[in-house]
Scaffold this motif. Structure first.
Motif, PDB file in Angstrom:
ATOM      1  N   GLU A  19       0.822  -1.212   0.000  1.00  0.00           N
ATOM      2  CA  GLU A  19       0.000   0.000   0.000  1.00  0.00           C
ATOM      3  C   GLU A  19       0.858   1.265   0.000  1.00  0.00           C
ATOM      4  O   GLU A  19       0.581   2.214  -0.742  1.00  0.00           O
ATOM      5  N   GLU A  20       1.895   1.272   0.788  1.00  0.00           N
ATOM      6  CA  GLU A  20       2.746   2.461   0.905  1.00  0.00           C
ATOM      7  C   GLU A  20       3.451   2.781  -0.416  1.00  0.00           C
ATOM      8  O   GLU A  20       3.419   3.926  -0.895  1.00  0.00           O
ATOM      9  N   ASN A  21       4.076   1.772  -1.033  1.00  0.00           N
ATOM     10  CA  ASN A  21       4.803   1.999  -2.284  1.00  0.00           C
ATOM     11  C   ASN A  21       3.863   2.384  -3.420  1.00  0.00           C
ATOM     12  O   ASN A  21       4.161   3.277  -4.214  1.00  0.00           O
ATOM     13  N   LEU A  22       2.725   1.707  -3.494  1.00  0.00           N
ATOM     14  CA  LEU A  22       1.783   1.998  -4.570  1.00  0.00           C
ATOM     15  C   LEU A  22       1.203   3.404  -4.413  1.00  0.00           C
ATOM     16  O   LEU A  22       1.058   4.135  -5.397  1.00  0.00           O
ATOM     17  N   LYS A  23       0.900   3.783  -3.197  1.00  0.00           N
ATOM     18  CA  LYS A  23       0.365   5.123  -2.946  1.00  0.00           C
ATOM     19  C   LYS A  23       1.395   6.183  -3.331  1.00  0.00           C
ATOM     20  O   LYS A  23       1.052   7.204  -3.927  1.00  0.00           O
ATOM     21  N   LYS A  24       2.660   5.922  -3.035  1.00  0.00           N
ATOM     22  CA  LYS A  24       3.719   6.880  -3.378  1.00  0.00           C
ATOM     23  C   LYS A  24       3.863   7.014  -4.892  1.00  0.00           C
ATOM     24  O   LYS A  24       3.975   8.126  -5.416  1.00  0.00           O
ATOM     25  N   VAL A  25       3.826   5.902  -5.604  1.00  0.00           N
ATOM     26  CA  VAL A  25       3.926   5.946  -7.071  1.00  0.00           C
ATOM     27  C   VAL A  25       2.761   6.746  -7.652  1.00  0.00           C
ATOM     28  O   VAL A  25       2.947   7.586  -8.533  1.00  0.00           O
ATOM     29  N   LEU A  26       1.566   6.492  -7.158  1.00  0.00           N
ATOM     30  CA  LEU A  26       0.399   7.188  -7.679  1.00  0.00           C
ATOM     31  C   LEU A  26       0.446   8.681  -7.388  1.00  0.00           C
ATOM     32  O   LEU A  26       0.167   9.503  -8.273  1.00  0.00           O
ATOM     33  N   THR A  27       0.786   9.049  -6.175  1.00  0.00           N
ATOM     34  CA  THR A  27       0.841  10.479  -5.844  1.00  0.00           C
ATOM     35  C   THR A  27       1.968  11.175  -6.605  1.00  0.00           C
ATOM     36  O   THR A  27       1.806  12.322  -7.030  1.00  0.00           O
ATOM     37  N   ASP A  28       3.091  10.496  -6.811  1.00  0.00           N
ATOM     38  CA  ASP A  28       4.176  11.083  -7.602  1.00  0.00           C
ATOM     39  C   ASP A  28       3.760  11.271  -9.066  1.00  0.00           C
ATOM     40  O   ASP A  28       4.273  12.158  -9.745  1.00  0.00           O
ATOM     41  N   ALA A  29       2.839  10.440  -9.518  1.00  0.00           N
ATOM     42  CA  ALA A  29       2.343  10.555 -10.891  1.00  0.00           C
ATOM     43  C   ALA A  29       1.199  11.573 -11.004  1.00  0.00           C
ATOM     44  O   ALA A  29       0.678  11.807 -12.089  1.00  0.00           O
ATOM     45  N   GLY A  30       0.811  12.149  -9.857  1.00  0.00           N
ATOM     46  CA  GLY A  30      -0.247  13.160  -9.883  1.00  0.00           C
ATOM     47  C   GLY A  30      -1.641  12.595  -9.748  1.00  0.00           C
ATOM     48  O   GLY A  30      -2.626  13.262 -10.061  1.00  0.00           O
ATOM     49  N   VAL A  31      -1.760  11.362  -9.266  1.00  0.00           N
ATOM     50  CA  VAL A  31      -3.062  10.718  -9.086  1.00  0.00           C
ATOM     51  C   VAL A  31      -3.410  10.764  -7.602  1.00  0.00           C
ATOM     52  O   VAL A  31      -2.594  10.406  -6.757  1.00  0.00           O
ATOM     53  N   ALA A  32      -4.629  11.229  -7.303  1.00  0.00           N
ATOM     54  CA  ALA A  32      -5.093  11.228  -5.920  1.00  0.00           C
ATOM     55  C   ALA A  32      -5.477   9.796  -5.572  1.00  0.00           C
ATOM     56  O   ALA A  32      -6.483   9.267  -6.051  1.00  0.00           O
ATOM     57  N   ALA A  33      -4.667   9.145  -4.752  1.00  0.00           N
ATOM     58  CA  ALA A  33      -4.855   7.727  -4.434  1.00  0.00           C
ATOM     59  C   ALA A  33      -6.023   7.555  -3.473  1.00  0.00           C
ATOM     60  O   ALA A  33      -6.106   8.233  -2.452  1.00  0.00           O
ATOM     61  N   ASP A  34      -6.925   6.650  -3.819  1.00  0.00           N
ATOM     62  CA  ASP A  34      -8.063   6.301  -2.981  1.00  0.00           C
ATOM     63  C   ASP A  34      -7.692   5.056  -2.180  1.00  0.00           C
ATOM     64  O   ASP A  34      -7.377   4.016  -2.762  1.00  0.00           O
ATOM     65  N   ASP A  35      -7.737   5.172  -0.852  1.00  0.00           N
ATOM     66  CA  ASP A  35      -7.314   4.060   0.010  1.00  0.00           C
ATOM     67  C   ASP A  35      -8.133   2.794  -0.224  1.00  0.00           C
ATOM     68  O   ASP A  35      -7.586   1.683  -0.207  1.00  0.00           O
ATOM     69  N   ALA A  36      -9.419   2.940  -0.455  1.00  0.00           N
ATOM     70  CA  ALA A  36     -10.277   1.760  -0.671  1.00  0.00           C
ATOM     71  C   ALA A  36      -9.873   1.037  -1.952  1.00  0.00           C
ATOM     72  O   ALA A  36      -9.814  -0.197  -1.986  1.00  0.00           O
ATOM     73  N   ARG A  37      -9.608   1.782  -3.002  1.00  0.00           N
ATOM     74  CA  ARG A  37      -9.194   1.169  -4.269  1.00  0.00           C
ATOM     75  C   ARG A  37      -7.822   0.513  -4.133  1.00  0.00           C
ATOM     76  O   ARG A  37      -7.576  -0.549  -4.710  1.00  0.00           O
ATOM     77  N   LEU A  38      -6.932   1.169  -3.391  1.00  0.00           N
ATOM     78  CA  LEU A  38      -5.604   0.590  -3.152  1.00  0.00           C
ATOM     79  C   LEU A  38      -5.733  -0.754  -2.452  1.00  0.00           C
ATOM     80  O   LEU A  38      -5.141  -1.747  -2.888  1.00  0.00           O
ATOM     81  N   LYS A  39      -6.496  -0.788  -1.387  1.00  0.00           N
ATOM     82  CA  LYS A  39      -6.658  -2.022  -0.612  1.00  0.00           C
ATOM     83  C   LYS A  39      -7.327  -3.101  -1.444  1.00  0.00           C
ATOM     84  O   LYS A  39      -6.949  -4.270  -1.382  1.00  0.00           O
ATOM     85  N   SER A  40      -8.313  -2.703  -2.236  1.00  0.00           N
ATOM     86  CA  SER A  40      -9.021  -3.662  -3.081  1.00  0.00           C
ATOM     87  C   SER A  40      -8.076  -4.282  -4.114  1.00  0.00           C
ATOM     88  O   SER A  40      -8.074  -5.500  -4.324  1.00  0.00           O
ATOM     89  N   LEU A  41      -7.278  -3.462  -4.759  1.00  0.00           N
ATOM     90  CA  LEU A  41      -6.330  -3.962  -5.751  1.00  0.00           C
ATOM     91  C   LEU A  41      -5.299  -4.884  -5.107  1.00  0.00           C
ATOM     92  O   LEU A  41      -5.024  -5.971  -5.619  1.00  0.00           O
ATOM     93  N   LEU A  42      -4.755  -4.459  -3.994  1.00  0.00           N
ATOM     94  CA  LEU A  42      -3.740  -5.265  -3.319  1.00  0.00           C
ATOM     95  C   LEU A  42      -4.316  -6.596  -2.853  1.00  0.00           C
ATOM     96  O   LEU A  42      -3.643  -7.632  -2.931  1.00  0.00           O
ATOM     97  N   GLU A  43      -5.559  -6.595  -2.403  1.00  0.00           N
ATOM     98  CA  GLU A  43      -6.206  -7.839  -1.971  1.00  0.00           C
ATOM     99  C   GLU A  43      -6.423  -8.772  -3.168  1.00  0.00           C
ATOM    100  O   GLU A  43      -6.201  -9.969  -3.076  1.00  0.00           O
ATOM    101  N   SER A  44      -6.834  -8.210  -4.295  1.00  0.00           N
ATOM    102  CA  SER A  44      -7.078  -9.049  -5.472  1.00  0.00           C
ATOM    103  C   SER A  44      -5.786  -9.560  -6.100  1.00  0.00           C
ATOM    104  O   SER A  44      -5.782 -10.588  -6.769  1.00  0.00           O
ATOM    105  N   MET A  45      -4.683  -8.868  -5.863  1.00  0.00           N
ATOM    106  CA  MET A  45      -3.398  -9.283  -6.434  1.00  0.00           C
ATOM    107  C   MET A  45      -2.613 -10.194  -5.499  1.00  0.00           C
ATOM    108  O   MET A  45      -1.520 -10.640  -5.854  1.00  0.00           O
TER     109      MET A  45
END
Length: 101
Positions: A19-45
């Motif tokens: 979650e931490e690394n993915l959130k950092k990549v997204l925010t560095d790319a200018g995307v407002a990271a949604d915690d629920a979507r992050l958790k959902s993706l990480l759970e499915s992966m």
């Protein structure tokens, strides 16, 4: 989509996809990271082997090409059958007209 791209970027960089690394990549790319979507993706992966998925995805277009060619050949065969059918119909009509001629 950007969440998956972020995960793939982390994978290709050899970093842990968490979650931490993915959130950092997204925010560095200018995307407002949604915690629920992050958790959902990480759970499915969680049980996904990304290397296998990438190998299978790369092989899919190669496997689809012969099927496409087979469809073209089948279509050509059908067209030839239709041409022959038209010729045989006209031959039959000519034969009938000679009977009643």
């Amino acid at each position: 989509m950007e969440y998956i791209y972020g995960a793939l970027l982390l994978h290709s960089a050899g970093k842990e996809i968490d979650e931490e690394n993915l959130k950092k990549v997204l925010t560095d790319a200018g995307v407002a990271a949604d915690d629920a979507r992050l958790k959902s993706l990480l759970e499915s992966m969680k049980n996904v082997n990304i290397e296998d998925v990438l190998k299978n995805a790369a092989a899919a277009p190669v496997a689809a090409a012969p099927a496409k060619e087979a469809k073209k050949e089948e279509k050509k065969k059908e067209e030839k059958k239709e041409e022959k059918k038209d010729e045989s119909d006209s031959d039959a009509m000519a034969g009938l007209s000679s009977l009643f001629g």
